[in-house]
Design an enzyme around this catalytic site. Structure first.
Site, PDB file in Angstrom:
ATOM      1  N   GLY A 199      -9.854 -32.580  25.951  1.00 25.12           N
ATOM      2  CA  GLY A 199      -8.746 -32.330  25.038  1.00 25.12           C
ATOM      3  C   GLY A 199      -9.085 -31.272  24.017  1.00 25.12           C
ATOM      4  O   GLY A 199      -9.764 -30.294  24.320  1.00 25.12           O
ATOM      5  N   SER A 201     -10.361 -29.937  19.951  1.00 18.06           N
ATOM      6  CA  SER A 201     -11.488 -30.171  19.037  1.00 18.06           C
ATOM      7  C   SER A 201     -11.131 -31.124  17.900  1.00 18.06           C
ATOM      8  O   SER A 201     -11.998 -31.851  17.404  1.00 18.06           O
ATOM      9  CB  SER A 201     -11.976 -28.836  18.471  1.00 18.06           C
ATOM     10  OG  SER A 201     -10.941 -28.172  17.788  1.00 18.06           O
ATOM     11  N   GLU A 221     -15.048 -31.972  26.780  1.00 17.40           N
ATOM     12  CA  GLU A 221     -14.590 -30.752  27.466  1.00 17.40           C
ATOM     13  C   GLU A 221     -13.368 -30.277  26.704  1.00 17.40           C
ATOM     14  O   GLU A 221     -12.310 -30.906  26.763  1.00 17.40           O
ATOM     15  CB  GLU A 221     -14.267 -31.070  28.929  1.00 17.40           C
ATOM     16  CG  GLU A 221     -14.129 -29.844  29.798  1.00 17.40           C
ATOM     17  CD  GLU A 221     -12.704 -29.347  29.853  1.00 17.40           C
ATOM     18  OE1 GLU A 221     -12.391 -28.431  29.056  1.00 17.40           O
ATOM     19  OE2 GLU A 221     -11.923 -29.855  30.654  1.00 17.40           O
ATOM     20  N   CYS A 256      -7.229 -25.367  30.535  1.00 15.05           N
ATOM     21  CA  CYS A 256      -8.372 -25.095  29.660  1.00 15.05           C
ATOM     22  C   CYS A 256      -9.170 -23.884  30.120  1.00 15.05           C
ATOM     23  O   CYS A 256      -9.853 -23.247  29.313  1.00 15.05           O
ATOM     24  CB  CYS A 256      -9.265 -26.320  29.562  1.00 15.05           C
ATOM     25  SG  CYS A 256      -9.910 -26.894  31.157  1.00 15.05           S
TER      26      CYS A 256
END
Length: 490
Positions: A199, A201, A221, A256
């Site tokens: 997800g 930060s 991640e 991502c």
């Protein structure tokens, strides 16, 4: 679960009861054996084969995700992962023999992979099938009890996991918990043996804070701004196709590892822009909103976030392609922005959508300093025919992973670790790296009752000290003498 027509809240008490039940199953050794692990993996593979259409419908419901894209990027990858684990698991579980030191002769040394215990897997919404099952497969294969928390932002996939998964796997060792912040908070209040999170930060910091209370290890991640450097010395037609399919062909940029921005030279930028425009039209037509090969934005919140990036002063005037949007349909057209200011939001925040800024430099080598001035990305891409530039890029750019002359395909290779570095996360998985991520590598040294040498034990006379120094330095002659009982004089 419902009682008297009322939905029972999943709170900290229920979370604790669930974890205790799972820990009890783990302590009983249910998950330890090869047979149990294989049985669960085969069940997951059977679930994929039998319920593929249901999962693809859920993915389409979440993002209007094209069915073939769902198959290509999610279903097929998880199916291949299951097959790989079933083929290799027995080999991976075997103790690995390593050399024994001269100081412990005679002895044998092994590394044993043992399961960690009860692990929590918290997932994001963009690849809600693949990102849910990839780490869960690794955790099960390593012999752990597992709790899967799907993302509430992808409600259709979350619901189908909660309904279907328990029909296939051992519920005494594997659970699914649906919900949002309240339920996730209840889960994080428990003691886990590892937490895996995919997800952003902001949430990662909350998870790390909770994990720190029990010294629980985590894998994060997190993504980031993945750059694409385009050297003029390249095959432009191929470059354009591979950038477009890696950006807009992957959840319409909501990935991502999606290219976040391009760096190329000022002189080459016009050619690159023209090639991207032509390729976009070829792939998605003159009106991309009518294309069946483009996903929609996941929800109105993310639509608004992307709109703010695009509408910022100094950015919208630099749009050279696209920019159209339809809030009711959650659609934003593939959009290219040329030379947005480096301090603009679109160049400082992870985009995670169909916007692609292009930054220009005087010479391609100047791109390195642009990348290195920013947080380390999850992925970094370079297109070039120049082997020396390729080697320099691979050696000097720090990123979770690097791909030369393509985009996003690094995630399909199970022999490569997938994970971030710095602010893009830490820890890695995929293939055997997933097995290792959820295993403790336990060193085991075994000796018999022979090989005694008096020099090991006090009092440490000058003779003993001299012998021990020679042994530590690797003297074979001294080792033989020591095994024969030398020194004979105390």
């Amino acid at each position: 679960m419902e009682e008297l027509g009322q939905k029972v809240s999943f709170d900290s008490k229920r979370a604790k009861e669930m974890v205790n039940e799972l820990r009890g199953s783990f302590e009983e050794g249910k998950t330890m054996g090869y047979e149990w692990r294989v049985e669960q993996l085969k069940a997951i593979l059977r679930m994929i084969n039998e319920r593929e259409a249901d999962f693809m419908a859920a993915l389409h419901s979440n993002l209007s995700k094209p069915y073939f894209e769902s198959f290509l990027h999610e279903i097929s990858l998880v199916r291949a992962s299951c097959s790989l684990f079933l083929k290799q698991l027995k080999h991976w579980m075997k103790p690995v023999k390593v050399p024994a030191a001269i100081t412990t002769y005679p002895s044998t040394a092994h590394i044993v992979s043992e399961p960690l215990g009860v692990v929590l897997v918290i997932l994001t919404w963009n690849y809600s099938f693949m990102l849910s099952l990839e780490p869960v497969i690794g955790a099960i294969a390593a012999g752990n009890a597992v709790v899967l928390k799907p993302s509430e932002v992808a409600p259709a996939t979350s619901a189908i996991f909660a309904k279907i998964f328990p029909e296939y796997v051992d519920n005494s060792c594997i659970r699914v918990v649906e919900g949002a912040i309240h339920e996730t908070t209840a889960l994080l209040e428990q003691r886990w043996d590892k937490i895996f999170y995919t997800g952003n930060s902001r949430v990662a910091k909350i998870i790390m804070t909770a994990a720190a209370k029990n010294l629980t290890p985590v894998i994060l991640e997190l993504g980031g701004k993945s750059p694409v450097v385009v050297d003029p010395d390249c095959d432009l037609k191929i470059v354009a196709k591979r950038i477009v399919v890696g950006k807009w062909g992957c959840n319409n940029g909501q990935a991502c590892v999606s290219p976040d921005y391009i760096i190329t030279t000022k002189s080459f930028a016009p050619q690159l822009v023209d090639a991207l425009k032509s390729t976009l039209e070829g792939f998605y037509g003159k009106d991309p909103q009518q294309s069946k090969d483009l996903s929609r934005i996941v929800n109105s919140e993310h639509f608004g976030r992307l709109t703010r990036l695009l509408d910022e002063d100094r950015v919208y005037d630099n749009v050279v392609h696209g920019g159209q949007r339809d809030e009711k349909q959650l659609f934003i057209a593939p959009t290219i922005v040329l030379d947005a200011p480096l301090d603009s939001l679109i160049m400082t925040e992870e985009i995670f959508g169909p916007l692609l800024p292009i930054t220009t430099v005087n010479k391609v080598e100047d791109s390195f300093s642009v990348i290195k001035s920013r947080p380390k990305p999850l992925s970094a891409y370079l297109f070039t025919k120049n082997k020396k530039l390729e080697e320099k890029f691979a050696m000097t750019i720090s990123a979770g992973g690097i791909l030369i002359n393509d985009t996003t395909l690094q995630v399909t290779n199970p022999d490569l670790p997938f994970g971030g570095v710095g602010e893009s996360g830490f820890g890695s998985y995929h293939g055997k790296f997933s097995f290792d991520a959820f295993s403790h590598k336990k060193g085991v040294l075994s000796r018999g009752f022979g090989g005694e040498t008096p020099a090991r034990y006090p009092p440490y006379t000058p003779w003993k000290q001299a012998l021990l120094r020679d042994l530590i330095n690797g003297s074979i002659i001294t080792l033989i003498l020591a095994l024969l009982g030398w020194p004979w004089r105390e």
